[in-house]
Design an enzyme around this catalytic site. Structure first.
Site, PDB file in Angstrom:
ATOM      1  N   ASP A  37      60.865  56.363  43.480  1.00 48.58           N
ATOM      2  CA  ASP A  37      61.654  56.227  42.257  1.00 48.58           C
ATOM      3  C   ASP A  37      60.700  56.011  41.092  1.00 48.58           C
ATOM      4  O   ASP A  37      60.163  54.918  40.922  1.00 48.58           O
ATOM      5  CB  ASP A  37      62.622  55.039  42.399  1.00 48.58           C
ATOM      6  CG  ASP A  37      63.433  54.786  41.138  1.00 48.58           C
ATOM      7  OD1 ASP A  37      63.332  55.583  40.182  1.00 48.58           O
ATOM      8  OD2 ASP A  37      64.159  53.777  41.099  1.00 48.58           O
ATOM      9  N   HIS A  38      60.482  57.065  40.303  1.00 50.31           N
ATOM     10  CA  HIS A  38      59.547  57.007  39.183  1.00 50.31           C
ATOM     11  C   HIS A  38      60.179  57.581  37.926  1.00 50.31           C
ATOM     12  O   HIS A  38      61.035  58.478  38.007  1.00 50.31           O
ATOM     13  CB  HIS A  38      58.277  57.804  39.502  1.00 50.31           C
ATOM     14  CG  HIS A  38      57.202  56.994  40.148  1.00 50.31           C
ATOM     15  ND1 HIS A  38      55.932  56.880  39.630  1.00 50.31           N
ATOM     16  CD2 HIS A  38      57.213  56.240  41.275  1.00 50.31           C
ATOM     17  CE1 HIS A  38      55.198  56.104  40.419  1.00 50.31           C
ATOM     18  NE2 HIS A  38      55.952  55.704  41.421  1.00 50.31           N
ATOM     19  N   SER A 104      58.221  44.958  42.364  1.00 51.24           N
ATOM     20  CA  SER A 104      58.053  44.392  41.023  1.00 51.24           C
ATOM     21  C   SER A 104      57.596  45.420  40.003  1.00 51.24           C
ATOM     22  O   SER A 104      57.490  45.114  38.822  1.00 51.24           O
ATOM     23  CB  SER A 104      57.078  43.214  41.061  1.00 51.24           C
ATOM     24  OG  SER A 104      55.814  43.638  41.545  1.00 51.24           O
ATOM     25  N   GLY A 105      57.329  46.646  40.432  1.00 49.85           N
ATOM     26  CA  GLY A 105      57.157  47.750  39.515  1.00 49.85           C
ATOM     27  C   GLY A 105      55.758  47.978  38.987  1.00 49.85           C
ATOM     28  O   GLY A 105      54.816  47.226  39.260  1.00 49.85           O
ATOM     29  N   GLU A 106      55.644  49.060  38.225  1.00 54.63           N
ATOM     30  CA  GLU A 106      54.397  49.430  37.564  1.00 54.63           C
ATOM     31  C   GLU A 106      54.674  49.676  36.088  1.00 54.63           C
ATOM     32  O   GLU A 106      55.725  50.216  35.722  1.00 54.63           O
ATOM     33  CB  GLU A 106      53.806  50.713  38.169  1.00 54.63           C
ATOM     34  CG  GLU A 106      53.531  50.648  39.650  1.00 54.63           C
ATOM     35  CD  GLU A 106      54.687  51.200  40.478  1.00 54.63           C
ATOM     36  OE1 GLU A 106      55.617  51.813  39.890  1.00 54.63           O
ATOM     37  OE2 GLU A 106      54.668  51.002  41.697  1.00 54.63           O
ATOM     38  N   ASN A 109      56.056  53.137  34.750  1.00 56.49           N
ATOM     39  CA  ASN A 109      57.475  53.473  34.679  1.00 56.49           C
ATOM     40  C   ASN A 109      58.292  52.516  33.823  1.00 56.49           C
ATOM     41  O   ASN A 109      59.286  52.912  33.206  1.00 56.49           O
ATOM     42  CB  ASN A 109      58.069  53.486  36.096  1.00 56.49           C
ATOM     43  CG  ASN A 109      57.378  54.468  36.996  1.00 56.49           C
ATOM     44  OD1 ASN A 109      57.289  55.647  36.691  1.00 56.49           O
ATOM     45  ND2 ASN A 109      56.852  53.982  38.118  1.00 56.49           N
ATOM     46  N   GLY A 173      50.617  41.523  48.049  1.00 56.47           N
ATOM     47  CA  GLY A 173      49.857  40.290  48.035  1.00 56.47           C
ATOM     48  C   GLY A 173      50.644  39.169  48.667  1.00 56.47           C
ATOM     49  O   GLY A 173      51.832  39.316  48.969  1.00 56.47           O
ATOM     50  N   ALA A 176      54.173  37.952  47.023  1.00 55.98           N
ATOM     51  CA  ALA A 176      55.277  38.879  47.234  1.00 55.98           C
ATOM     52  C   ALA A 176      55.689  38.910  48.703  1.00 55.98           C
ATOM     53  O   ALA A 176      56.880  39.062  49.018  1.00 55.98           O
ATOM     54  CB  ALA A 176      54.893  40.269  46.750  1.00 55.98           C
ATOM     55  N   THR A 190      52.183  49.860  51.773  1.00 56.52           N
ATOM     56  CA  THR A 190      51.597  51.201  51.847  1.00 56.52           C
ATOM     57  C   THR A 190      50.264  51.196  52.582  1.00 56.52           C
ATOM     58  O   THR A 190      49.556  52.194  52.546  1.00 56.52           O
ATOM     59  CB  THR A 190      51.386  51.784  50.430  1.00 56.52           C
ATOM     60  OG1 THR A 190      50.572  50.890  49.671  1.00 56.52           O
ATOM     61  CG2 THR A 190      52.713  52.023  49.734  1.00 56.52           C
TER      62      THR A 190
END
Length: 317
Positions: A37-38, A104-106, A109, A173, A176, A190
């Protein structure tokens, strides 16, 4: 035994191709699907970024495979109340075969409204509150929420599945991973990080461990390395760059430091040696992964679905 699913790349393919790949994955014997999802691809060479919720609706009508997002960020670009509605609808269309992977996203995006990009601890805090908002809405009835990061006023999701979709929490990490163990229905990663997976289990995580990985299968190893270097050099970027760089142009600048040799030396298997591919996947099984989703990089999708799948999938059954 670790199950092997197919990872659909919304960064590398348009919506019609993604639906076609989902159909082919089912025919080839993959156990399930993951879809990214990007809003942007990582670099322009990847070239795509369709709206995932429309693609999910199409896939739901095209295959009977389970499908999950790998992963959605329900914190900034889309409010968690809207993700709750989208996930509920997806669960209905997929007849209970949908799982909501969240992270928690990048900045890549989530920066598109010009909002401040929070630090890692704050993003994890936002994710926890977002999960609580979504679950409250999935419980049915009218929801009012006045939290630290989100406000929900008199909201109700009317079309709900009989059972809320499982929430799989992505973690790179320890903080999370602790969140995934505490509030998640599963854990996503990943990399075959045995220490992080063990931490998730040790701290009470009982749901499945999912992971995504890439391969570049083809008849020529050198050409496969070139393909991976052209399309996914960002995979070799270190540290938190993937979370903080804001645009594909910034990723392209950082990727100038990534050589073909670095890609060739990476754990991502390239070329025709299927034993090498199997060994790379086995590392995830050895680390404790329950479900591994594999993405074929580049245009040789026929070879992946026809040859790679026929030879590799039976080794994990």
């Amino acid at each position: 035994m670790m199950r092997i699913g197919c990872f659909l790349s919304s960064e590398e393919f348009g919506p019609r191709d993604l639906v076609a790949q989902a159909i082919r994955a089912e025919q080839a014997g993959f156990s399930s699907l993951w879809i990214s999802d990007h809003y942007h691809p990582w670099i322009d060479a990847q070239g795509h970024s369709p709206f995932v919720w429309s693609t999910i609706g199409a896939i739901a009508q095209a295959t009977d495979l389970p499908l999950g997002t790998g992963v959605t960020c329900p914190t900034m670009r889309i409010h968690p109340a809207v993700i709750a509605q989208a996930a509920a609808t997806s669960a209905l269309l997929l007849d209970g075969r949908f799982t909501l992977g969240v992270g928690s996203g990048e900045a890549l995006n989530e920066h598109i409204y010009g909002d401040r990009w929070p630090g890692a601890d704050e993003r994890i805090e936002m994710l926890e509150e977002a999960i609580a908002v979504m679950r409250a809405l999935w419980d049915g009835g009218v929801v009012h929420h006045d939290g630290t990061h989100y406000t929900v006023e008199h909201a109700r999701v009317y079309d709900l599945p009989a059972t809320p979709p499982p929430v799989i929490v992505s973690a790179f990490g320890p903080k999370a991973a602790t969140l995934a163990a505490r509030v998640g229905d599963g854990f996503a990663t990943t990399s075959p990080d045995r220490a992080l997976i063990s931490q998730y289990r040790r701290e009470g995580g009982r749901g499945p461990v999912q992971a995504g990985t890439k391969v570049c299968f083809g008849p020529d190893k050198a050409e496969a390395v070139k393909t991976l270097h052209r399309l996914w050099p960002n995979e070799a970027l270190p540290g938190e760059l993937a979370q903080v760089l804001p645009t594909p142009a910034h990723f392209e600048q950082a990727c100038e430091l990534v050589s073909e040799q670095l890609i060739a030396d990476s754990p991502t298997p390239c070329g025709p040696d299927l034993d090498e591919h199997v060994a790379a996947l086995q590392a995830y099984a050895d680390a404790g992964v329950d479900e591994l989703y594999v993405q074929q990089v580049g245009p040789l999708q026929d070879a992946f679905f026809e040859t790679w799948a026929a030879e590799v999938l039976p080794r994990f059954r």
